[in-house]
Scaffold this motif. Sequence first.
Motif, PDB file in Angstrom:
ATOM      1  N   ARG A 131     -27.666  -9.848   0.391  1.00 58.56           N
ATOM      2  CA  ARG A 131     -28.473  -8.631   0.455  1.00 58.56           C
ATOM      3  C   ARG A 131     -28.658  -7.955  -0.897  1.00 58.56           C
ATOM      4  N   GLY A 132     -27.749  -8.243  -1.847  1.00 59.99           N
ATOM      5  CA  GLY A 132     -27.763  -7.536  -3.116  1.00 59.99           C
ATOM      6  C   GLY A 132     -26.916  -6.281  -3.033  1.00 59.99           C
ATOM      7  N   THR A 133     -26.414  -5.843  -4.166  1.00 62.34           N
ATOM      8  CA  THR A 133     -25.552  -4.658  -4.181  1.00 62.34           C
ATOM      9  C   THR A 133     -25.454  -4.113  -5.603  1.00 62.34           C
ATOM     10  N   GLN A 134     -24.754  -3.035  -5.752  1.00 65.54           N
ATOM     11  CA  GLN A 134     -24.478  -2.462  -7.066  1.00 65.54           C
ATOM     12  C   GLN A 134     -22.993  -2.142  -7.132  1.00 65.54           C
ATOM     13  N   VAL A 135     -22.330  -2.654  -8.155  1.00 67.20           N
ATOM     14  CA  VAL A 135     -20.884  -2.482  -8.253  1.00 67.20           C
ATOM     15  C   VAL A 135     -20.525  -1.957  -9.638  1.00 67.20           C
ATOM     16  N   LYS A 136     -19.359  -1.358  -9.721  1.00 73.56           N
ATOM     17  CA  LYS A 136     -18.816  -0.915 -11.009  1.00 73.56           C
ATOM     18  C   LYS A 136     -17.669  -1.839 -11.406  1.00 73.56           C
ATOM     19  N   ILE A 137     -17.661  -2.230 -12.650  1.00 74.53           N
ATOM     20  CA  ILE A 137     -16.606  -3.103 -13.155  1.00 74.53           C
ATOM     21  C   ILE A 137     -15.958  -2.475 -14.390  1.00 74.53           C
ATOM     22  N   ARG A 138     -14.703  -2.806 -14.611  1.00 74.77           N
ATOM     23  CA  ARG A 138     -13.975  -2.330 -15.793  1.00 74.77           C
ATOM     24  C   ARG A 138     -13.697  -3.538 -16.683  1.00 74.77           C
ATOM     25  N   VAL A 139     -14.140  -3.441 -17.931  1.00 77.13           N
ATOM     26  CA  VAL A 139     -14.075  -4.571 -18.856  1.00 77.13           C
ATOM     27  C   VAL A 139     -13.299  -4.180 -20.105  1.00 77.13           C
ATOM     28  N   PRO A 140     -12.168  -4.851 -20.391  1.00 79.41           N
ATOM     29  CA  PRO A 140     -11.468  -4.610 -21.655  1.00 79.41           C
ATOM     30  C   PRO A 140     -12.206  -5.317 -22.791  1.00 79.41           C
ATOM     31  N   THR A 141     -12.430  -4.605 -23.883  1.00 76.73           N
ATOM     32  CA  THR A 141     -13.189  -5.180 -24.987  1.00 76.73           C
ATOM     33  C   THR A 141     -12.844  -4.493 -26.301  1.00 76.73           C
ATOM     34  N   LEU A 142     -13.402  -5.007 -27.383  1.00 74.83           N
ATOM     35  CA  LEU A 142     -13.244  -4.401 -28.706  1.00 74.83           C
ATOM     36  C   LEU A 142     -14.489  -3.596 -29.028  1.00 74.83           C
ATOM     37  N   GLN A 143     -14.297  -2.327 -29.382  1.00 71.41           N
ATOM     38  CA  GLN A 143     -15.402  -1.450 -29.733  1.00 71.41           C
ATOM     39  C   GLN A 143     -15.231  -0.935 -31.161  1.00 71.41           C
ATOM     40  N   HIS A 144     -16.364  -0.528 -31.775  1.00 71.11           N
ATOM     41  CA  HIS A 144     -16.282   0.022 -33.129  1.00 71.11           C
ATOM     42  C   HIS A 144     -15.386   1.258 -33.150  1.00 71.11           C
ATOM     43  N   CYS A 145     -14.560   1.320 -34.148  1.00 68.01           N
ATOM     44  CA  CYS A 145     -13.661   2.472 -34.302  1.00 68.01           C
ATOM     45  C   CYS A 145     -14.500   3.715 -34.610  1.00 68.01           C
ATOM     46  N   GLY A 146     -14.328   4.748 -33.802  1.00 71.67           N
ATOM     47  CA  GLY A 146     -15.096   5.969 -34.011  1.00 71.67           C
ATOM     48  C   GLY A 146     -14.671   6.738 -35.245  1.00 71.67           C
ATOM     49  N   THR A 147     -13.428   6.588 -35.669  1.00 69.45           N
ATOM     50  CA  THR A 147     -12.921   7.330 -36.818  1.00 69.45           C
ATOM     51  C   THR A 147     -13.575   6.868 -38.120  1.00 69.45           C
ATOM     52  N   CYS A 148     -13.651   5.551 -38.305  1.00 70.59           N
ATOM     53  CA  CYS A 148     -14.205   5.007 -39.559  1.00 70.59           C
ATOM     54  C   CYS A 148     -15.596   4.436 -39.362  1.00 70.59           C
ATOM     55  N   ASP A 149     -16.157   4.578 -38.152  1.00 69.81           N
ATOM     56  CA  ASP A 149     -17.485   4.056 -37.832  1.00 69.81           C
ATOM     57  C   ASP A 149     -17.582   2.553 -38.053  1.00 69.81           C
ATOM     58  N   GLY A 150     -16.476   1.857 -37.791  1.00 70.98           N
ATOM     59  CA  GLY A 150     -16.479   0.396 -37.860  1.00 70.98           C
ATOM     60  C   GLY A 150     -16.258  -0.192 -39.230  1.00 70.98           C
ATOM     61  N   SER A 151     -16.100   0.644 -40.260  1.00 70.59           N
ATOM     62  CA  SER A 151     -15.934   0.101 -41.613  1.00 70.59           C
ATOM     63  C   SER A 151     -14.513  -0.383 -41.874  1.00 70.59           C
ATOM     64  N   GLY A 152     -13.536   0.174 -41.156  1.00 70.56           N
ATOM     65  CA  GLY A 152     -12.139  -0.180 -41.381  1.00 70.56           C
ATOM     66  C   GLY A 152     -11.480   0.617 -42.490  1.00 70.56           C
ATOM     67  N   ALA A 153     -12.275   1.401 -43.226  1.00 71.30           N
ATOM     68  CA  ALA A 153     -11.738   2.158 -44.363  1.00 71.30           C
ATOM     69  C   ALA A 153     -11.440   3.601 -43.975  1.00 71.30           C
ATOM     70  N   LYS A 154     -10.407   4.157 -44.587  1.00 71.76           N
ATOM     71  CA  LYS A 154     -10.007   5.540 -44.339  1.00 71.76           C
ATOM     72  C   LYS A 154     -11.097   6.486 -44.815  1.00 71.76           C
ATOM     73  N   ALA A 155     -11.189   7.655 -44.172  1.00 73.99           N
ATOM     74  CA  ALA A 155     -12.194   8.644 -44.557  1.00 73.99           C
ATOM     75  C   ALA A 155     -12.078   8.971 -46.043  1.00 73.99           C
ATOM     76  N   GLY A 156     -13.211   8.981 -46.734  1.00 70.51           N
ATOM     77  CA  GLY A 156     -13.227   9.250 -48.164  1.00 70.51           C
ATOM     78  C   GLY A 156     -13.171   7.998 -49.018  1.00 70.51           C
ATOM     79  N   SER A 157     -12.973   6.839 -48.386  1.00 73.91           N
ATOM     80  CA  SER A 157     -12.951   5.579 -49.131  1.00 73.91           C
ATOM     81  C   SER A 157     -13.924   4.609 -48.474  1.00 73.91           C
ATOM     82  N   LYS A 158     -14.107   3.468 -49.100  1.00 72.75           N
ATOM     83  CA  LYS A 158     -14.989   2.449 -48.527  1.00 72.75           C
ATOM     84  C   LYS A 158     -14.532   1.070 -48.995  1.00 72.75           C
ATOM     85  N   PRO A 159     -14.876   0.032 -48.236  1.00 73.85           N
ATOM     86  CA  PRO A 159     -14.491  -1.328 -48.629  1.00 73.85           C
ATOM     87  C   PRO A 159     -15.144  -1.717 -49.953  1.00 73.85           C
ATOM     88  N   VAL A 160     -14.472  -2.612 -50.671  1.00 74.12           N
ATOM     89  CA  VAL A 160     -14.997  -3.115 -51.940  1.00 74.12           C
ATOM     90  C   VAL A 160     -15.193  -4.621 -51.833  1.00 74.12           C
TER      91      VAL A 160
END
Length: 376
Positions: A131-160
């Motif tokens: 019949r078809g349906t709509q379900v909610k699923i929970r998925v563990p995954t890797l997301q961009h870090c909100g603190t560094c916006d995905g750069s990996g560098a601490k605030a005030g610095s940047k990768p070289v």
Amino acid sequence: MSKRDYYEVLGVAKGADEKEVKKAYRRIAMKFHPDRNSDDPDSDDKFKEASEAYEILSDREKRAAYDAHGHAGVDPQMGGAGFGGGNFSDIFGDVFGDIFGGGGGGRGRGGPQRGSDLRYTLDISLEDAVRGTQVKIRVPTLQHCGTCDGSGAKAGSKPVNCDTCGGVGQVRMQQGFFQVQQTCPACRGAGRIVSDPCTDCRGQGRVEETKTLSVKVPAGVDTGDRIRLSGEGEAGPDGGPPGDLFVQMDVQRHPIFERDGKNLYCEMPITVTDAALGGELEVPTLDGRVKLKVPAGTQTGKLFRLRGKGVKPVRGGSEGDLLCRVEVETPVNLNKRQRELLEELASTLQDSGDKNSPRQTSWFEGVKSFFDDMKL
């Protein structure tokens, strides 16, 4: 020992253009590459022979001299243009640059890369699959870090840029007589180094999260069908775009129905009296109960088809059918009166001969004929 004709070595005609020569060399070089033929002592010589032929035939001046004078035209000792002294790495890199990261062009990976795709197996009931349906699923995954916006560098610095690979993510490695490009061991292919990492993601640019997604399952799906959710996979490293999430269907077993493509099957047990006398029975379908007329004398194995009571395929097409297979059930736990009635019935059936049991009579006649033939 005299050298073989270069055109013969590469397996091309004399009029072959540059693309044909390059394609032929690529095929032979991959076939006899020493790293792929460590147990073949002749592969090294064949690889060198093909590389020598390619160097001559891929160069217009050398090829013209070879066409005019043969091997003498390209033999340095006889005043010819000559073979480049075994510089196989440049030849191999020129032809296989797209495989080993750019050959002589120096093309590295570098830059943000796309994240990995994910797969989620969704257990679903037959009713919801049909019949078809709509379900909610929970998925563990890797997301961009909100603190560094995905750069990996601490605030005030940047990768070289990585000093080892110059920011391209790959380094050249000498292996015997040729070179290949490999992932830079210092930056692991990122092309950049994070000297002051973000404390939340520890310099990775990504953090583990579990997200909740709503999945719309269309009517008619079956086990193995996949639904693609674009951009819902893992976030890419170094701020790269995310991959996709593939939700794969796994339709669970049903207590009554069995699915085969767009058709449904079910076993329908009926009593001896219903089978013998016929009647009207209620049959279950996914849309509710329907009436089914069973003719007198119905035997085990008889299939009744209910058209349009199956599954409408998810990719379109007409609805399937429901096929009900009859199973005549022998009565058990008889009381005294029921046994007397059956014994009386058995007595009358014996008196009628093969009129009431034609299949049984035919079978016994076949058995008798079989044993009579064995005596001959």
